[in-house]
Each structure stands twice: as structure tokens, then as C-alpha cells.
Write a protein that holds these residues in place. Sequence first.
Motif, PDB file in Angstrom:
ATOM      1  N   ALA A 257     -12.206   3.175   4.219  1.00  0.00           N
ATOM      2  CA  ALA A 257     -12.823   3.833   3.656  1.00  0.00           C
ATOM      3  C   ALA A 257     -13.519   4.182   2.558  1.00  0.00           C
ATOM      4  CB  ALA A 257     -12.670   5.691   3.428  1.00  0.00           C
ATOM      5  N   ILE A 258     -12.819   2.981   1.259  1.00  0.00           N
ATOM      6  CA  ILE A 258     -13.034   3.328  -0.325  1.00  0.00           C
ATOM      7  C   ILE A 258     -14.925   1.665   0.421  1.00  0.00           C
ATOM      8  CG2 ILE A 258     -13.214   1.584  -1.887  1.00  0.00           C
ATOM      9  CD1 ILE A 258     -11.651   4.328  -1.474  1.00  0.00           C
ATOM     10  N   ASN A 259     -14.186   0.479   1.534  1.00  0.00           N
ATOM     11  CA  ASN A 259     -15.084  -0.383   1.349  1.00  0.00           C
ATOM     12  C   ASN A 259     -16.609   0.163   2.250  1.00  0.00           C
ATOM     13  OD1 ASN A 259     -14.608  -2.245  -0.444  1.00  0.00           O
ATOM     14  ND2 ASN A 259     -13.949  -3.901   1.422  1.00  0.00           N
ATOM     15  N   ALA A 260     -15.832   0.851   3.923  1.00  0.00           N
ATOM     16  CA  ALA A 260     -17.287   1.275   4.643  1.00  0.00           C
ATOM     17  C   ALA A 260     -17.671   2.711   4.215  1.00  0.00           C
ATOM     18  CB  ALA A 260     -16.433   1.136   5.637  1.00  0.00           C
ATOM     19  N   GLN A 261     -17.839   3.239   2.898  1.00  0.00           N
ATOM     20  CA  GLN A 261     -18.488   4.522   3.122  1.00  0.00           C
ATOM     21  C   GLN A 261     -18.745   4.830   1.599  1.00  0.00           C
ATOM     22  OE1 GLN A 261     -16.189   7.438   4.838  1.00  0.00           O
ATOM     23  NE2 GLN A 261     -16.866   6.931   6.235  1.00  0.00           N
ATOM     24  N   ASN A 273     -24.995  -2.303  -7.702  1.00  0.00           N
ATOM     25  CA  ASN A 273     -25.117  -3.450  -6.788  1.00  0.00           C
ATOM     26  C   ASN A 273     -23.711  -3.387  -6.227  1.00  0.00           C
ATOM     27  OD1 ASN A 273     -25.051  -4.709  -3.994  1.00  0.00           O
ATOM     28  ND2 ASN A 273     -26.565  -5.881  -5.098  1.00  0.00           N
ATOM     29  N   ILE A 274     -22.245  -3.246  -5.691  1.00  0.00           N
ATOM     30  CA  ILE A 274     -21.106  -3.630  -5.695  1.00  0.00           C
ATOM     31  C   ILE A 274     -21.054  -4.470  -4.565  1.00  0.00           C
ATOM     32  CG2 ILE A 274     -19.175  -3.312  -6.137  1.00  0.00           C
ATOM     33  CD1 ILE A 274     -19.802  -1.090  -7.672  1.00  0.00           C
ATOM     34  N   ASP A 275     -20.386  -5.718  -4.235  1.00  0.00           N
ATOM     35  CA  ASP A 275     -20.280  -5.739  -3.248  1.00  0.00           C
ATOM     36  C   ASP A 275     -19.147  -5.320  -2.663  1.00  0.00           C
ATOM     37  OD1 ASP A 275     -22.280  -7.430  -3.306  1.00  0.00           O
ATOM     38  OD2 ASP A 275     -21.322  -8.971  -4.152  1.00  0.00           O
ATOM     39  N   ALA A 276     -18.114  -5.618  -1.170  1.00  0.00           N
ATOM     40  CA  ALA A 276     -16.995  -5.552  -0.678  1.00  0.00           C
ATOM     41  C   ALA A 276     -15.504  -5.958  -1.108  1.00  0.00           C
ATOM     42  CB  ALA A 276     -16.850  -5.069   0.925  1.00  0.00           C
ATOM     43  N   ILE A 277     -14.975  -4.961  -1.620  1.00  0.00           N
ATOM     44  CA  ILE A 277     -13.666  -5.738  -2.113  1.00  0.00           C
ATOM     45  C   ILE A 277     -12.751  -6.491  -1.673  1.00  0.00           C
ATOM     46  CG2 ILE A 277     -12.664  -5.097  -4.197  1.00  0.00           C
ATOM     47  CD1 ILE A 277     -13.917  -3.113  -5.494  1.00  0.00           C
ATOM     48  N   SER A 278     -12.357  -6.652  -1.802  1.00  0.00           N
ATOM     49  CA  SER A 278     -10.144  -7.853  -0.815  1.00  0.00           C
ATOM     50  C   SER A 278      -9.699  -6.681  -1.653  1.00  0.00           C
ATOM     51  CB  SER A 278     -11.084  -9.070  -1.299  1.00  0.00           C
ATOM     52  OG  SER A 278     -11.565  -9.763  -0.517  1.00  0.00           O
ATOM     53  N   TRP A 279      -9.436  -5.307  -1.545  1.00  0.00           N
ATOM     54  CA  TRP A 279      -8.276  -4.434  -2.249  1.00  0.00           C
ATOM     55  C   TRP A 279      -7.073  -5.193  -1.113  1.00  0.00           C
ATOM     56  CZ3 TRP A 279      -9.977  -2.006  -5.736  1.00  0.00           C
ATOM     57  CH2 TRP A 279     -10.954  -0.950  -5.602  1.00  0.00           C
ATOM     58  N   LYS A 280      -7.289  -5.571  -0.256  1.00  0.00           N
ATOM     59  CA  LYS A 280      -5.829  -6.351   0.380  1.00  0.00           C
ATOM     60  C   LYS A 280      -5.291  -8.149   0.470  1.00  0.00           C
ATOM     61  CE  LYS A 280      -3.482  -3.347   2.963  1.00  0.00           C
ATOM     62  NZ  LYS A 280      -2.731  -2.006   3.805  1.00  0.00           N
ATOM     63  N   THR A 281      -6.312  -8.376  -0.280  1.00  0.00           N
ATOM     64  CA  THR A 281      -6.351  -9.595   0.208  1.00  0.00           C
ATOM     65  C   THR A 281      -6.648 -10.168  -0.778  1.00  0.00           C
ATOM     66  OG1 THR A 281      -8.784 -10.017   1.021  1.00  0.00           O
ATOM     67  CG2 THR A 281      -7.423 -10.326   3.043  1.00  0.00           C
ATOM     68  N   ASP A 282      -6.440  -9.901  -2.104  1.00  0.00           N
ATOM     69  CA  ASP A 282      -6.798 -10.622  -3.505  1.00  0.00           C
ATOM     70  C   ASP A 282      -5.613 -10.129  -3.919  1.00  0.00           C
ATOM     71  OD1 ASP A 282      -7.457 -10.975  -6.455  1.00  0.00           O
ATOM     72  OD2 ASP A 282      -9.008 -11.461  -5.274  1.00  0.00           O
ATOM     73  N   PRO A 283      -5.018 -10.812  -4.528  1.00  0.00           N
ATOM     74  CA  PRO A 283      -3.948  -9.590  -5.317  1.00  0.00           C
ATOM     75  C   PRO A 283      -3.939  -8.918  -6.339  1.00  0.00           C
ATOM     76  CG  PRO A 283      -3.475 -12.447  -5.371  1.00  0.00           C
ATOM     77  CD  PRO A 283      -4.244 -12.519  -4.075  1.00  0.00           C
ATOM     78  N   PHE A 284      -5.369  -9.989  -6.721  1.00  0.00           N
ATOM     79  CA  PHE A 284      -5.686  -9.014  -8.061  1.00  0.00           C
ATOM     80  C   PHE A 284      -5.916  -7.735  -8.313  1.00  0.00           C
ATOM     81  CE2 PHE A 284      -9.526  -7.560 -11.125  1.00  0.00           C
ATOM     82  CZ  PHE A 284      -8.963  -7.366 -11.928  1.00  0.00           C
TER      83      PHE A 284
END
Length: 432
Positions: A257-261, A273-284
Motif C-alpha cells: 500500500a505504501i508504494n502503490a497508494q 515527486n517521490i519514486d517507489a521506495i525499495s522498502w524490503k530490498t534495500d537495507p537502508f
Amino acid sequence: MKTTQQSVTKATLLSLISGLGQFYNKQYFKGSIFLSVFLLFLFEMFTFGFTALANFISLGTTPVVDNSLFMMIRGTLQIIVTLIFIFFYVLVISDARAIARRHQQGLKVNTVPKDNLRSLYEEGFPYLLTLPAYLLMIFVICFPVIVTVFIAFTNYDFQHITPFRLLDWVGFKNFLNLFVLASYRATFASVFSWTVIWTLLATTLQIVLGIITAVVVNQKFVKGQAFFRILFLLPWAVPAFITIMSFSNMFNDSIGAINAQVIPFINHLPFVNIDAISWKTDPFWTKTALIMIQGWLGFPYIYVMVTGVLQSIPEEMYEAAKIDGASPFQRFSKITLPMILFATAPVLITQYTFNFNNFSIIYLFNEGGPGSVGSGAGSTDILISWIYKLTTGTAPQYSVAAAVTLLISIIVISVSLIAFKKTNAFNNEEMM
């Protein structure tokens, strides 16, 4: 009263065999009980104890036939029983000496069984009441901890699985490996540093949120305080397991929901203008998400606790501060915040120690991932979740996991004691 010629030295020497000193002091009922315990311990030692201690030292000689782990457990149990008996033994000698002195001084000495039982009930009732709890604590809590300590000094790993292989004592090798071997050193440094960062940031966030929400909601000008109090309790009311799994789905990189909505909705704002964030594939970003989630999960408890403190602060203090011309920020910094910290310091410290070992959120959100930092640890694993992986992986390292467990215990206990001492937390009750 008439004095007797009872010798303290003689009573002490006779008590080398438990109970004889009491017989010498004419306390035959008490002496019979002490002698029975002494003989029972000797019987236990000759039938089981000496063998258990010998096997504990050797950890076996024949694979399959000898199970080193069971020998260690039996030996640990025997050590505990022996230490309990030594404590009992010292008390028996001390009792014989004290009664002999009473005889010498002409003081009353209970020699009749009925009087002994009455004296035990009247003077020793608190000890009788707490003794079962202490024994239960020794065998339910201390016993497993001591076994873990001993495992840390063995070579118990996937190459030495009992009973097919024997264990050996290796001293401090496992502890040294954490700092000497390149693989373990790098992993331990990475996991430990993230554990400290996680503990400080996540706990501080939940404390700050809890204090801010409590202070704001308790202001007189806020309408619907009952509604807000219920609203802020919802994260605490829902089981953490469900909340963490829900957040894990919400932070999914592709369909969450965070990236999709949420992010597309924010992008409708001007100059955003925020790009989709790699919440579960980027350690940071995974670490960032974990800290935010823990802030959400932990702040209601702080909120409830601080609310109780705020309601106990006398209104006269604020009125006096207003008369002296103190601003709202000064009233908060000089009255509200010190009172909150004064009353809640022990609990706030325990929040840090809890998050230092907060396994559930780390594992349930992304299983310690993404990626790996070596030796089975993921990039967001903290020490406690790394221990879990060390013991449940395809090549378990039980002894290394035990060593890390001991280090965690030393760190948490040391930091907690220092913090309690610096904040004078345990003395606050006497001052309030």
C-alpha cells in the motif's frame, strides 16, 4: 538465667557432620532433620553425584554410547544441588555456633520439638513462604542459563552433534573467534552496530512520540480527549504479531500500500515527486521502516504511562510558573519533562533493553533481510535474531550462539545497571 559450659568451638567441629552440633546443643529434633539431609546428600553423591561431576569434566569418552550434552546437563544439575547443600551446610554450622553462644549467655534455647516448630513458624515464616519460589527460580531460570554458559565454552556445532560426536571444552575460543576470525568479526561488528543503532533510534522515537501525544492530549484546550485516548491505544490493543505482518505487506516493494497508494497520492501535491521506495530490498529503507514501525508499536505504552504522571502533577506548579512569567516551553522543560523522567526513568530504561532483544519485529517483517552480511546474518538482523539463525540454520553453531548470548547479557546488564545508577532510578521512590 543459668549459663552452661557449651563450647562454641566444639559445636562448630561437631557440625562438620551436619546435625551433631545441634545434638550437642540439646536440639535433638532439629539435629535429626539436619543429619537426615546430610546423609541424604551423601547418598546422592555416592550414587549419582560423583559420576555426574566426573562426566561433566570429561564430557564422555565413547561416541554414541556417551551423550556429551546430557552429561553436561546432569553435571550442571549436580553443581547446583551441591551449591545449595554447601549453603545449607554453612547455615547449619552458623546455627550450631549461635545456639552454643545462647547457652553460654544463659539465654532461652528451644530444645522441645514443639517449641522449635513454633519458633520456625514465627521467625522463619517469610523464608518458608519464599523458599519454594527461590527453588523454582533456580531450576527453571538459573539452570538453563548456566547450561547456556557452559555450552559457550565447548565446540558444540554441526560437526559435533551429540551423541554421534563428543563435545570438548575449548575455553574462550568461541569468544575469541568473534573478534579474531575475519568472517565472524565482520558479521559481529555489523550486527552489533546495527543493534545499537536500532535500539537507540527505535526506542527514542517511541518515547518521544509517547510523551508528545500524552502532553498534547492532556492540554485543557483539546476537545474530545476521551476519543484521542482510545485512538492512541489502538496500536497497543492489536496484537503486535498481526500489526507487524500487516506492515510487512504494506511495505511490499511492488504491491504494498505504501508504494502503490500512499506515494502516488503524495505525488499529487505540488512540487512533490517521490519514486517507489525499495522498502524490503534495500537495507537502508528496510531499517528505516523497522524503526518507524517500532515507533508506532511502542508509543502507546509510553503514552499511557506518561498520561498517569501528567495527571499527578499539581496544577499549582503551573500556576506559579505562569505568575513568574514562564513561557509554555519553559513550563514544559522545567516542570513537565523533569517530572515525567523522574517518575518513569526505570521503565524507560527497560524499553531500551527490550528493543535490544526485540526479535519478533526483526524476524516477522523481513526475516532479518535483505541480503547477508556473512555467517548467516542478514543486513537487518540484530544480535538476538542472529542467534536464532545460528542455531536453526543448515550448519548450526550452538557454541557460538551461546557465546553471543552471554555477550548480549553482559551488555544489557551492564548498561542497565549504569543507567539505573546514573538516573538514581531506584532511589526515586523514597524521594517522592
